[in-house]
Design a protein around this motif. Sequence first.
Motif, PDB file in Angstrom:
ATOM      1  N   MET A 155       0.823  -1.148  -0.020  1.00 56.31           N
ATOM      2  CA  MET A 155       0.157   0.080   0.169  1.00 56.31           C
ATOM      3  C   MET A 155       0.864   1.154   0.081  1.00 56.31           C
ATOM      4  O   MET A 155       1.976   1.316   0.676  1.00 56.31           O
ATOM      5  N   LYS A 156       0.557   2.190  -0.864  1.00 53.31           N
ATOM      6  CA  LYS A 156       1.272   3.379  -0.868  1.00 53.31           C
ATOM      7  C   LYS A 156       0.339   4.605  -0.421  1.00 53.31           C
ATOM      8  O   LYS A 156      -0.904   4.571  -0.673  1.00 53.31           O
ATOM      9  N   ALA A 157       1.021   5.737   0.072  1.00 57.22           N
ATOM     10  CA  ALA A 157       0.220   7.095   0.248  1.00 57.22           C
ATOM     11  C   ALA A 157       1.101   8.130  -0.357  1.00 57.22           C
ATOM     12  O   ALA A 157       2.290   7.872  -0.560  1.00 57.22           O
ATOM     13  N   SER A 158       0.490   9.152  -0.774  1.00 59.24           N
ATOM     14  CA  SER A 158       0.800  10.242  -1.402  1.00 59.24           C
ATOM     15  C   SER A 158       0.318  11.572  -0.853  1.00 59.24           C
ATOM     16  O   SER A 158      -0.860  11.545  -0.196  1.00 59.24           O
ATOM     17  N   ILE A 159       0.880  12.824  -0.600  1.00 58.89           N
ATOM     18  CA  ILE A 159       0.308  14.025  -0.330  1.00 58.89           C
ATOM     19  C   ILE A 159       0.514  15.012  -1.258  1.00 58.89           C
ATOM     20  O   ILE A 159       1.607  15.081  -1.876  1.00 58.89           O
ATOM     21  N   ASP A 160      -0.511  15.687  -1.695  1.00 52.97           N
ATOM     22  CA  ASP A 160      -0.408  16.929  -2.613  1.00 52.97           C
ATOM     23  C   ASP A 160       0.259  18.110  -1.642  1.00 52.97           C
ATOM     24  O   ASP A 160      -0.665  18.597  -1.043  1.00 52.97           O
ATOM     25  N   ARG A 161       1.390  18.113  -1.573  1.00 45.94           N
ATOM     26  CA  ARG A 161       2.055  19.149  -0.521  1.00 45.94           C
ATOM     27  C   ARG A 161       1.702  20.590  -0.779  1.00 45.94           C
ATOM     28  O   ARG A 161       1.614  21.333   0.041  1.00 45.94           O
ATOM     29  N   GLU A 162       1.310  20.736  -2.093  1.00 49.57           N
ATOM     30  CA  GLU A 162       0.834  22.258  -2.366  1.00 49.57           C
ATOM     31  C   GLU A 162      -0.434  22.743  -1.572  1.00 49.57           C
ATOM     32  O   GLU A 162      -0.478  23.685  -1.268  1.00 49.57           O
ATOM     33  N   VAL A 180       3.348   2.617   3.167  1.00 49.40           N
ATOM     34  CA  VAL A 180       2.344   2.196   4.331  1.00 49.40           C
ATOM     35  C   VAL A 180       2.619   0.523   4.617  1.00 49.40           C
ATOM     36  O   VAL A 180       2.358  -0.377   3.983  1.00 49.40           O
ATOM     37  N   PRO A 181       3.355   0.376   6.047  1.00 53.41           N
ATOM     38  CA  PRO A 181       3.247  -0.937   6.318  1.00 53.41           C
ATOM     39  C   PRO A 181       2.124  -1.604   6.528  1.00 53.41           C
ATOM     40  O   PRO A 181       0.900  -0.908   6.930  1.00 53.41           O
ATOM     41  N   ALA A 182       1.875  -2.817   6.556  1.00 52.98           N
ATOM     42  CA  ALA A 182       0.726  -3.760   6.785  1.00 52.98           C
ATOM     43  C   ALA A 182      -0.104  -3.343   7.971  1.00 52.98           C
ATOM     44  O   ALA A 182      -1.146  -2.976   8.174  1.00 52.98           O
ATOM     45  N   GLU A 183       0.771  -2.914   9.190  1.00 52.07           N
ATOM     46  CA  GLU A 183       0.224  -2.762  10.467  1.00 52.07           C
ATOM     47  C   GLU A 183      -0.065  -1.346  10.689  1.00 52.07           C
ATOM     48  O   GLU A 183      -1.026  -1.031  11.653  1.00 52.07           O
ATOM     49  N   ALA A 184       0.050  -0.622   9.724  1.00 50.76           N
ATOM     50  CA  ALA A 184      -0.369   0.922   9.650  1.00 50.76           C
ATOM     51  C   ALA A 184      -1.384   1.146   8.626  1.00 50.76           C
ATOM     52  O   ALA A 184      -1.795   2.344   8.508  1.00 50.76           O
ATOM     53  N   GLU A 185      -1.787   0.295   7.782  1.00 51.63           N
ATOM     54  CA  GLU A 185      -2.797   0.733   6.878  1.00 51.63           C
ATOM     55  C   GLU A 185      -4.134   1.089   7.260  1.00 51.63           C
ATOM     56  O   GLU A 185      -4.556   2.295   6.742  1.00 51.63           O
ATOM     57  N   GLU A 186      -4.712   0.938   8.344  1.00 49.90           N
ATOM     58  CA  GLU A 186      -6.037   1.200   8.976  1.00 49.90           C
ATOM     59  C   GLU A 186      -5.820   2.906   9.440  1.00 49.90           C
ATOM     60  O   GLU A 186      -6.323   3.518   9.188  1.00 49.90           O
ATOM     61  N   GLY A 187      -4.411   3.146  10.090  1.00 42.17           N
ATOM     62  CA  GLY A 187      -4.243   4.537  10.263  1.00 42.17           C
ATOM     63  C   GLY A 187      -3.936   5.421   9.252  1.00 42.17           C
ATOM     64  O   GLY A 187      -4.182   6.571   9.287  1.00 42.17           O
ATOM     65  N   ALA A 188      -3.372   4.914   8.275  1.00 43.38           N
ATOM     66  CA  ALA A 188      -3.221   5.712   6.986  1.00 43.38           C
ATOM     67  C   ALA A 188      -4.380   6.036   6.301  1.00 43.38           C
ATOM     68  O   ALA A 188      -4.684   7.045   5.771  1.00 43.38           O
ATOM     69  N   VAL A 189      -5.275   5.108   6.036  1.00 45.02           N
ATOM     70  CA  VAL A 189      -6.692   5.327   5.788  1.00 45.02           C
ATOM     71  C   VAL A 189      -7.339   6.425   6.531  1.00 45.02           C
ATOM     72  O   VAL A 189      -7.927   7.230   6.017  1.00 45.02           O
ATOM     73  N   THR A 190      -7.474   6.138   7.725  1.00 43.83           N
ATOM     74  CA  THR A 190      -8.107   7.202   8.530  1.00 43.83           C
ATOM     75  C   THR A 190      -7.373   8.585   8.458  1.00 43.83           C
ATOM     76  O   THR A 190      -8.091   9.542   8.444  1.00 43.83           O
ATOM     77  N   ALA A 191      -6.134   8.828   8.349  1.00 43.53           N
ATOM     78  CA  ALA A 191      -5.548  10.096   8.246  1.00 43.53           C
ATOM     79  C   ALA A 191      -6.011  10.591   6.799  1.00 43.53           C
ATOM     80  O   ALA A 191      -6.286  11.947   6.831  1.00 43.53           O
ATOM     81  N   GLN A 192      -6.178   9.813   5.671  1.00 45.15           N
ATOM     82  CA  GLN A 192      -6.762  10.232   4.418  1.00 45.15           C
ATOM     83  C   GLN A 192      -7.894  10.656   4.538  1.00 45.15           C
ATOM     84  O   GLN A 192      -8.494  11.823   4.245  1.00 45.15           O
ATOM     85  N   GLU A 193      -8.880   9.861   5.368  1.00 47.24           N
ATOM     86  CA  GLU A 193     -10.373  10.345   5.705  1.00 47.24           C
ATOM     87  C   GLU A 193     -10.383  11.549   6.560  1.00 47.24           C
ATOM     88  O   GLU A 193     -11.406  12.196   6.562  1.00 47.24           O
ATOM     89  N   SER A 194      -9.421  11.801   7.359  1.00 41.73           N
ATOM     90  CA  SER A 194      -9.481  12.956   8.501  1.00 41.73           C
ATOM     91  C   SER A 194      -8.947  14.188   7.869  1.00 41.73           C
ATOM     92  O   SER A 194      -9.157  15.288   8.467  1.00 41.73           O
ATOM     93  N   CYS A 195      -8.192  14.031   6.658  1.00 42.15           N
ATOM     94  CA  CYS A 195      -7.433  15.197   6.327  1.00 42.15           C
ATOM     95  C   CYS A 195      -8.516  16.403   6.011  1.00 42.15           C
ATOM     96  O   CYS A 195      -9.236  16.106   5.089  1.00 42.15           O
TER      97      CYS A 195
END
Length: 62
Positions: free
Chosen positions: A1-8, A38-53
């Motif tokens: 799983m990968k994450a990205s951020i539009d830093r601008e 995204v490591p396997a154990e952090a997938e839920e946290g990464a998705v929560t971060a996406q949804e919370s941004c």
Amino acid sequence: MKASIDREGCIACGQCVEICPEVFAQDEDGIAYVHQDVPAEAEEGAVTAQESCPVSVITVND
């Protein structure tokens, strides 16, 4: 799983770092960035971060 951020579009709120520090960090200006895939154990946290941004600049996908 990968994450990205539009830093601008990042408003440096730090919420993603608080939710999932395994994947997200902030530079000296407070702008968030992805510091690792995204490591396997952090997938839920990464998705929560996406949804919370508040400006929807985080993308998490396979």
